[in-house]
Design a protein around this motif. Structure first.
Motif, mmCIF file in Angstrom:
data_model
loop_
_atom_site.group_PDB
_atom_site.id
_atom_site.type_symbol
_atom_site.label_atom_id
_atom_site.label_comp_id
_atom_site.label_asym_id
_atom_site.label_seq_id
_atom_site.Cartn_x
_atom_site.Cartn_y
_atom_site.Cartn_z
ATOM 1 N N LEU A 26 0.826 -1.209 0.000
ATOM 2 C CA LEU A 26 0.000 0.000 0.000
ATOM 3 C C LEU A 26 0.861 1.259 0.000
ATOM 4 O O LEU A 26 0.544 2.239 -0.679
ATOM 5 N N THR A 27 1.987 1.215 0.740
ATOM 6 C CA THR A 27 2.833 2.402 0.884
ATOM 7 C C THR A 27 3.646 2.692 -0.367
ATOM 8 O O THR A 27 3.742 3.852 -0.799
ATOM 9 N N PHE A 28 4.230 1.627 -0.949
ATOM 10 C CA PHE A 28 5.190 1.838 -2.042
ATOM 11 C C PHE A 28 4.649 1.466 -3.416
ATOM 12 O O PHE A 28 5.362 1.638 -4.409
ATOM 13 N N LEU A 29 3.432 0.945 -3.503
ATOM 14 C CA LEU A 29 2.895 0.570 -4.817
ATOM 15 C C LEU A 29 1.517 1.198 -5.060
ATOM 16 O O LEU A 29 1.350 1.956 -6.021
ATOM 17 N N ILE A 30 0.560 0.865 -4.213
ATOM 18 C CA ILE A 30 -0.807 1.316 -4.472
ATOM 19 C C ILE A 30 -0.945 2.839 -4.310
ATOM 20 O O ILE A 30 -1.459 3.522 -5.208
ATOM 21 N N TRP A 31 -0.464 3.369 -3.171
ATOM 22 C CA TRP A 31 -0.594 4.808 -2.935
ATOM 23 C C TRP A 31 0.173 5.647 -3.961
ATOM 24 O O TRP A 31 -0.381 6.622 -4.503
ATOM 25 N N PRO A 32 1.440 5.318 -4.302
ATOM 26 C CA PRO A 32 2.110 6.088 -5.358
ATOM 27 C C PRO A 32 1.395 6.003 -6.699
ATOM 28 O O PRO A 32 1.375 6.997 -7.444
ATOM 29 N N ALA A 33 0.790 4.850 -7.011
ATOM 30 C CA ALA A 33 0.073 4.728 -8.289
ATOM 31 C C ALA A 33 -1.146 5.651 -8.303
ATOM 32 O O ALA A 33 -1.405 6.345 -9.298
ATOM 33 N N ILE A 34 -1.903 5.650 -7.213
ATOM 34 C CA ILE A 34 -3.074 6.534 -7.129
ATOM 35 C C ILE A 34 -2.641 8.006 -7.140
ATOM 36 O O ILE A 34 -3.229 8.845 -7.815
ATOM 37 N N ARG A 35 -1.593 8.301 -6.410
ATOM 38 C CA ARG A 35 -1.066 9.668 -6.357
ATOM 39 C C ARG A 35 -0.585 10.124 -7.737
ATOM 40 O O ARG A 35 -0.770 11.278 -8.129
ATOM 41 N N GLY A 36 0.020 9.190 -8.499
ATOM 42 C CA GLY A 36 0.496 9.523 -9.837
ATOM 43 C C GLY A 36 -0.643 9.869 -10.776
ATOM 44 O O GLY A 36 -0.538 10.811 -11.578
ATOM 45 N N VAL A 37 -1.731 9.106 -10.703
ATOM 46 C CA VAL A 37 -2.898 9.414 -11.540
ATOM 47 C C VAL A 37 -3.445 10.798 -11.184
ATOM 48 O O VAL A 37 -3.768 11.606 -12.064
ATOM 49 N N TRP A 38 -3.526 11.105 -9.893
ATOM 50 C CA TRP A 38 -4.026 12.399 -9.440
ATOM 51 C C TRP A 38 -3.127 13.531 -9.947
ATOM 52 O O TRP A 38 -3.605 14.560 -10.417
ATOM 53 N N MET A 39 -1.815 13.323 -9.869
ATOM 54 C CA MET A 39 -0.889 14.360 -10.334
ATOM 55 C C MET A 39 -0.997 14.564 -11.836
ATOM 56 O O MET A 39 -0.859 15.693 -12.328
ATOM 57 N N SER A 40 -1.225 13.468 -12.596
ATOM 58 C CA SER A 40 -1.294 13.590 -14.056
ATOM 59 C C SER A 40 -2.506 14.396 -14.506
ATOM 60 O O SER A 40 -2.568 14.826 -15.655
ATOM 61 N N LEU A 41 -3.480 14.582 -13.618
ATOM 62 C CA LEU A 41 -4.682 15.340 -13.959
ATOM 63 C C LEU A 41 -4.581 16.794 -13.502
ATOM 64 O O LEU A 41 -5.571 17.525 -13.546
ATOM 65 N N HIS A 42 -3.399 17.204 -13.057
ATOM 66 C CA HIS A 42 -3.187 18.571 -12.583
ATOM 67 C C HIS A 42 -1.957 19.175 -13.270
ATOM 68 O O HIS A 42 -1.095 18.457 -13.773
ATOM 69 N N ASN A 43 -1.896 20.488 -13.245
ATOM 70 C CA ASN A 43 -0.677 21.192 -13.650
ATOM 71 C C ASN A 43 0.227 21.230 -12.419
ATOM 72 O O ASN A 43 0.306 22.227 -11.709
ATOM 73 N N TRP A 44 0.917 20.097 -12.185
ATOM 74 C CA TRP A 44 1.654 19.887 -10.943
ATOM 75 C C TRP A 44 3.071 20.432 -11.095
ATOM 76 O O TRP A 44 4.009 19.697 -11.358
ATOM 77 N N ASP A 45 3.185 21.725 -10.971
ATOM 78 C CA ASP A 45 4.485 22.399 -11.097
ATOM 79 C C ASP A 45 4.955 22.787 -9.696
ATOM 80 O O ASP A 45 4.254 23.487 -8.980
ATOM 81 N N PHE A 46 6.171 22.338 -9.353
ATOM 82 C CA PHE A 46 6.699 22.658 -8.027
ATOM 83 C C PHE A 46 6.857 24.158 -7.810
ATOM 84 O O PHE A 46 6.867 24.639 -6.681
ATOM 85 N N MET A 47 7.003 24.895 -8.916
ATOM 86 C CA MET A 47 7.244 26.321 -8.802
ATOM 87 C C MET A 47 5.951 27.111 -8.645
ATOM 88 O O MET A 47 5.996 28.309 -8.401
ATOM 89 N N LEU A 48 4.794 26.456 -8.844
ATOM 90 C CA LEU A 48 3.523 27.153 -8.720
ATOM 91 C C LEU A 48 3.000 27.040 -7.294
ATOM 92 O O LEU A 48 3.140 25.985 -6.663
ATOM 93 N N PRO A 49 2.364 28.109 -6.790
ATOM 94 C CA PRO A 49 1.799 28.012 -5.434
ATOM 95 C C PRO A 49 0.640 27.030 -5.380
ATOM 96 O O PRO A 49 0.418 26.370 -4.369
ATOM 97 N N GLY A 50 -0.140 26.920 -6.464
ATOM 98 C CA GLY A 50 -1.257 25.992 -6.497
ATOM 99 C C GLY A 50 -1.041 24.922 -7.555
ATOM 100 O O GLY A 50 -0.109 24.981 -8.358
ATOM 101 N N LYS A 51 -1.892 23.915 -7.552
ATOM 102 C CA LYS A 51 -1.811 22.820 -8.540
ATOM 103 C C LYS A 51 -3.153 22.743 -9.255
ATOM 104 O O LYS A 51 -4.016 21.933 -8.897
ATOM 105 N N PRO A 52 -3.386 23.617 -10.266
ATOM 106 C CA PRO A 52 -4.703 23.683 -10.903
ATOM 107 C C PRO A 52 -5.072 22.398 -11.636
ATOM 108 O O PRO A 52 -4.222 21.735 -12.227
#
Length: 297
Positions: A26-52
């Motif tokens: 759950l820690t190293f496989l399932i959660w990172p996979a779910i988190r990756g899908v969530w990030m791919s649906l956002h403009n996940w830029d470390f330099m931005l204050p928000g993640k639209p």
């Protein structure tokens, strides 16, 4: 106390035994996979204050020839496909030949088995530095040997196809022992009575190999071929350390394109979308591999 009685007396015992594995998964496989899908649906830029939220726009950009990410991503996918195409035949057939040799009885057999497997325990950084020295165009051992017999020096790391040849040789030397051990284990599971019966019937070595060894190793072939394709498609360390993705971007693989996008460009959303497109492609290849090599009755 019987197993049934123990189970009723301590009903949580089996769950406690599997709990560490489930927690790690759950820690190293399932959660990172779910988190990756969530990030791919956002403009996940470390330099931005928000993640639209951008929905599927990161995926659309990968298939839009006008987007800035189109060329790096598909160039990486093309280079990855090329490496899989040129490396997998060697990484399957050469270990099979070695395992056939190592399955015979001869003095020092255990020593040679250990020698074949030893490079696999090395880290990619060690292998990269070692082969970087060997194929160095000025002070490398390979060019030194070529000069010794009167041949010109070769730019192994900065010209094509020499760069791919260097990466291929490095990968074969590094990983060949793993597949050889898997094939060797498969060979030792085959019944010797089949070979004795075939020999009595007059079958030669080629006939025994074709009608006994190859069918007996079908499941081993499926495993080795699938894992080898997946490992080759995840090529990163060897070109990163040896050629730095060059000359030009000719050895920049899909994983390198993702790391460049995510860790250098700080666009983790796009990098996550790239990783899921590659994962989907590899899943389709693995399914096709299983379907083609499944046992037919």
């Amino acid at each position: 106390m019987s197993r049934t009685a123990l189970r009723h007396y301590r009903p949580w015992t089996p769950y406690l035994f599997v709990a560490p594995f489930v927690l790690l998964m759950l820690t190293f496989l399932i959660w990172p996979a779910i988190r990756g899908v969530w990030m791919s649906l956002h403009n996940w830029d470390f330099m931005l204050p928000g993640k639209p939220w951008v929905g599927l726009q990161n995926y659309r950009d990968l298939f839009d020839s006008g987007s800035v990410i189109f060329q790096p991503f598909w160039n990486g996918m093309q280079n990855t496909f090329l490496f899989v195409l040129i490396s997998v035949p060697f990484l399957v057939t050469v270990p099979l030949g070695l395992s056939l040799l190592l399955n015979r009885k001869f003095p020092g057999r255990t020593f040679f088995r250990a020698v074949i497997f030893t490079p696999f325990v090395l880290g990619v950084a060690v292998v990269g530095v070692l082969f970087g020295y060997l194929f160095d165009p000025e002070v490398g051992l390979v060019n030194g040997l070529l000069s010794g017999i009167g041949l010109p020096k070769v730019a192994w790391l900065s010209s094509q196809p020499q760069a791919w040849i260097t990466i291929l040789i490095t990968t074969i030397w590094w990983t060949i022992g793993f597949n050889a051990v898997i094939f060797l284990a498969g060979l030792q599971s085959l019944a010797q009575e089949l070979y004795e019966a075939a020999e009595l019937d007059g079958a030669g070595r080629w006939g025994q190999f074709r009608h006994i060894t190859l069918p007996g190793l079908r499941n081993v072939f499926v495993f080795v071929l699938t894992t080898t394709i997946l490992a080759s498609a995840n090529l990163f360390g060897q070109p990163y350390l040896l050629t730095h993705g060059g000359p030009g971007d000719s050895t920049t693989t899909a994983i390198m394109a993702m790391t460049n996008e995510g860790l250098r460009g700080f666009r983790m959303g796009t990098a996550a979308a790239m990783s899921y497109v590659l994962a989907l492609a590899l899943a389709l290849v693995s399914i096709a591999n299983f379907l083609l090599m499944r046992e037919r009755k």
